[in-house]
Design an enzyme around this catalytic site. Structure first.
Site, PDB file in Angstrom:
ATOM      1  N   TRP A  15       0.829  -1.203   0.000  1.00 54.88           N
ATOM      2  CA  TRP A  15       0.000   0.000   0.000  1.00 54.88           C
ATOM      3  C   TRP A  15       0.866   1.256   0.000  1.00 54.88           C
ATOM      4  O   TRP A  15       0.514   2.260  -0.617  1.00 54.88           O
ATOM      5  CB  TRP A  15      -0.910  -0.002   1.234  1.00 54.88           C
ATOM      6  CG  TRP A  15      -1.751   1.235   1.392  1.00 54.88           C
ATOM      7  CD1 TRP A  15      -3.004   1.450   0.900  1.00 54.88           C
ATOM      8  CD2 TRP A  15      -1.394   2.435   2.099  1.00 54.88           C
ATOM      9  NE1 TRP A  15      -3.450   2.712   1.254  1.00 54.88           N
ATOM     10  CE2 TRP A  15      -2.482   3.342   1.986  1.00 54.88           C
ATOM     11  CE3 TRP A  15      -0.257   2.845   2.810  1.00 54.88           C
ATOM     12  CZ2 TRP A  15      -2.462   4.602   2.561  1.00 54.88           C
ATOM     13  CZ3 TRP A  15      -0.246   4.113   3.387  1.00 54.88           C
ATOM     14  CH2 TRP A  15      -1.336   4.960   3.257  1.00 54.88           C
ATOM     15  N   HIS A  16       2.025   1.175   0.655  1.00 61.39           N
ATOM     16  CA  HIS A  16       2.878   2.352   0.783  1.00 61.39           C
ATOM     17  C   HIS A  16       3.573   2.730  -0.519  1.00 61.39           C
ATOM     18  O   HIS A  16       3.949   3.895  -0.684  1.00 61.39           O
ATOM     19  CB  HIS A  16       3.931   2.129   1.877  1.00 61.39           C
ATOM     20  CG  HIS A  16       3.376   2.275   3.257  1.00 61.39           C
ATOM     21  ND1 HIS A  16       2.730   1.244   3.915  1.00 61.39           N
ATOM     22  CD2 HIS A  16       3.348   3.334   4.108  1.00 61.39           C
ATOM     23  CE1 HIS A  16       2.354   1.664   5.113  1.00 61.39           C
ATOM     24  NE2 HIS A  16       2.711   2.925   5.257  1.00 61.39           N
ATOM     25  N   GLY A  17       3.764   1.803  -1.410  1.00 58.57           N
ATOM     26  CA  GLY A  17       4.428   2.178  -2.644  1.00 58.57           C
ATOM     27  C   GLY A  17       4.722   1.013  -3.557  1.00 58.57           C
ATOM     28  O   GLY A  17       4.768  -0.138  -3.128  1.00 58.57           O
TER      29      GLY A  17
ATOM     30  N   PHE B  81       2.364   8.465  -1.062  1.00 55.09           N
ATOM     31  CA  PHE B  81       1.626   7.215  -0.905  1.00 55.09           C
ATOM     32  C   PHE B  81       0.144   7.419  -1.151  1.00 55.09           C
ATOM     33  O   PHE B  81      -0.588   6.452  -1.146  1.00 55.09           O
ATOM     34  CB  PHE B  81       1.863   6.640   0.504  1.00 55.09           C
ATOM     35  CG  PHE B  81       3.325   6.485   0.840  1.00 55.09           C
ATOM     36  CD1 PHE B  81       4.196   5.972  -0.100  1.00 55.09           C
ATOM     37  CD2 PHE B  81       3.807   6.873   2.073  1.00 55.09           C
ATOM     38  CE1 PHE B  81       5.554   5.841   0.188  1.00 55.09           C
ATOM     39  CE2 PHE B  81       5.153   6.740   2.368  1.00 55.09           C
ATOM     40  CZ  PHE B  81       6.022   6.216   1.427  1.00 55.09           C
TER      41      PHE B  81
END
Length: 478
Positions: free
Chosen positions: A325-327, A478
């Protein structure tokens, strides 16, 4: 529009004044102002991406209305899947398209096949990961009948686009935030003062702590092969404080601004670096995202129930998905997997819910045991953050490898004394206020008003004197 910008310093007072001038009018006018202000706030970066927010708003508002009108299980599931597919597809395209294309090409090349696929020059819309999850939570909760679907489009649009937390959270649930748009809001002086106090502390964390740490972090990580192990360790520790100050600072500012407008957002950080184990850390770090994955992914998968294999599988799924989800980079996936490895022994030994209270609840200082627990948890977190900060897995692995040699016992080549003093003072304040929603919530309220104002002015002076230049928040990417 950045919180720490001149543009926002002009924008906020104007919106605040107009908002409370409309207080005697119908509630829909205040909500409409929030929608318009939020669209202006977001469009300040790139007005073209406003279409994505409007589209997500229309899709989930429509899904909610159709769910209200039908009791047929098949149709309800179809509507839910429509919301999930549309939102995840938008997020997947803008955030992960090139990642999958590049890895697809690499996989085929590895097996001796040459394949020609073109990546696209895609600009990642600011905050798409946050408002996508926010609208999804609405559709899921309506489907599960935990929330009555709204027929008020303006209120729903305000909920999706609410500018204080639009681009970097907290990720609000419709069950908490949406009903607040239905109720008449009165200006309350003590709420506004509390909001300003939290905004002040948020700016201190971002502009003074995070941005000053960032200068040293950038130098060390960009030239890590030139430095001793002790300097590399210093860089990793400073990054831990940079990302905490940056992200929790944003959350404090967002929550404080919301208080100015009569809204209450959920706490997003609860002093995570005072955690005694990794499970406690994840209950205190980015709480809105952690609980989102817990409620909508982990528990539906079976959570900690079932066989040992299912428990292990669920833990790795939740942490790897959280990392992804962060990247769109393998470094985030490894970061998530590493945290899963940290968490797993606690779960399997059923010790993941041991530390649920505030550390040193009835004492000023932690016990010797708690002190070492906090230290170990922090060190494990710092090692994991290296993968989060590094550009590639190879770079992260090499950085960690270089930590383990005799130069760890030498003095670092870079010794920013001023930052050390800042961090020491910061930790003392955070520790003293660890039982509150934010560190200075009630810290000096027992002192005379004059003393309180002197302290606040000193913090303001430090922000202006040592804040450095305007820098974006890390989590905008993000």
């Amino acid at each position: 529009m950045l919180f720490n910008s001149i543009d926002f310093a002009v924008f906020l007072p104007i919106v605040f004044a107009l908002y409370w001038l409309l207080n005697k009018q119908a509630l829909k006018f205040q909500n409409l102002l929030i929608v318009l202000a939020s669209y202006l706030f977001y469009g300040w970066w790139d007005y073209r991406f406003l279409a994505l927010i409007v589209f997500s708003t229309l899709v989930d508002f429509s899904v909610g209305n159709y769910l209200r009108k039908t009791t047929d299980d098949f149709k309800r599931k179809l509507l839910l899947y429509t919301s999930v597919v549309v939102n995840i597809s938008l997020l997947g395209f803008f955030k992960y398209y090139n990642f999958f294309i590049d890895n697809f090409i690499t996989a085929f090349t590895f097996f001796g096949n040459d394949i020609q696929l073109n990546s696209l020059n895609i600009i990642l819309p600011v905050g798409i990961s946050f408002y996508t999850f926010q609208t999804l939570s609405y559709s899921i909760d309506v489907y599960k009948r935990k929330l009555e679907p709204t027929t008020d489009f303006i209120s729903f649009a305000a909920f999706v686009s609410f500018f204080p937390q639009l681009v970097a959270g907290p990720i609000e649930r419709a069950t908490n935030l949406l009903p607040q748009f239905y109720k008449h809001r009165e200006f309350k002086y003590h709420h506004a003062v509390d909001g300003l106090r939290q905004i002040l502390w948020g700016f201190f964390k971002k502009v003074v702590i995070a941005d000053n740490c960032a200068k040293t972090v950038n130098i060390i990580f960009s030239n890590y092969t030139d430095y001793s192990a002790s300097t590399l360790f210093l860089g990793a520790v400073f990054f831990a404080f940079q990302i905490y100050g940056d992200f929790s600072g944003y959350s404090d500012i967002a929550i404080g601004i919301s208080r100015l407008f009569g809204f209450n957002l959920k706490q997003n950080f609860a002093f995570p670096y005072f955690s005694r184990d990794i499970a406690e850390f994840w209950r205190r770090w980015h709480m809105s995202l952690s609980t989102w994955f817990r409620d909508y992914v982990y528990i539906p998968l079976g959570g900690s129930r079932g066989s040992r294999w299912n428990q292990i599988r669920n833990v790795f799924i939740i942490f790897i998905v959280s990392g992804f989800w962060h990247g769109a980079n393998w470094t985030f996936i490894i970061w998530g997997a590493l945290n899963a490895l940290y968490f797993l022994p606690l779960l399997l030994m059923k010790k993941n819910r041991v530390n649920t209270d505030v550390v040193a609840q009835h004492t000023r200082l932690p016990s010797v045991k708690e002190f070492f627990q906090i230290g170990l948890t922090f060190l494990l977190t710092v090692l994991a953050w290296i993968f989060f900060r590094a550009e590639t897995i190879t770079e992260a692995a090499d950085y960690i490898y270089r930590l383990f040699n005799r130069s760890m016992f030498s003095l670092p080549e870079i010794r920013p004394t001023f930052i050390f003093i800042l961090l020491l003072g910061f930790l003392i304040v955070e520790w003293t206020g660890r039982k509150q929603q934010y560190a200075i919530e009630k810290l000096w309220l027992k002192y005379p008003k004059v003393v309180q104002w002197v302290i606040y002015y000193v913090i303001v002076m430090i922000i202006f004197l040592y804040g450095g230049r305007e820098q974006e928040f890390i989590y905008f990417q993000f």
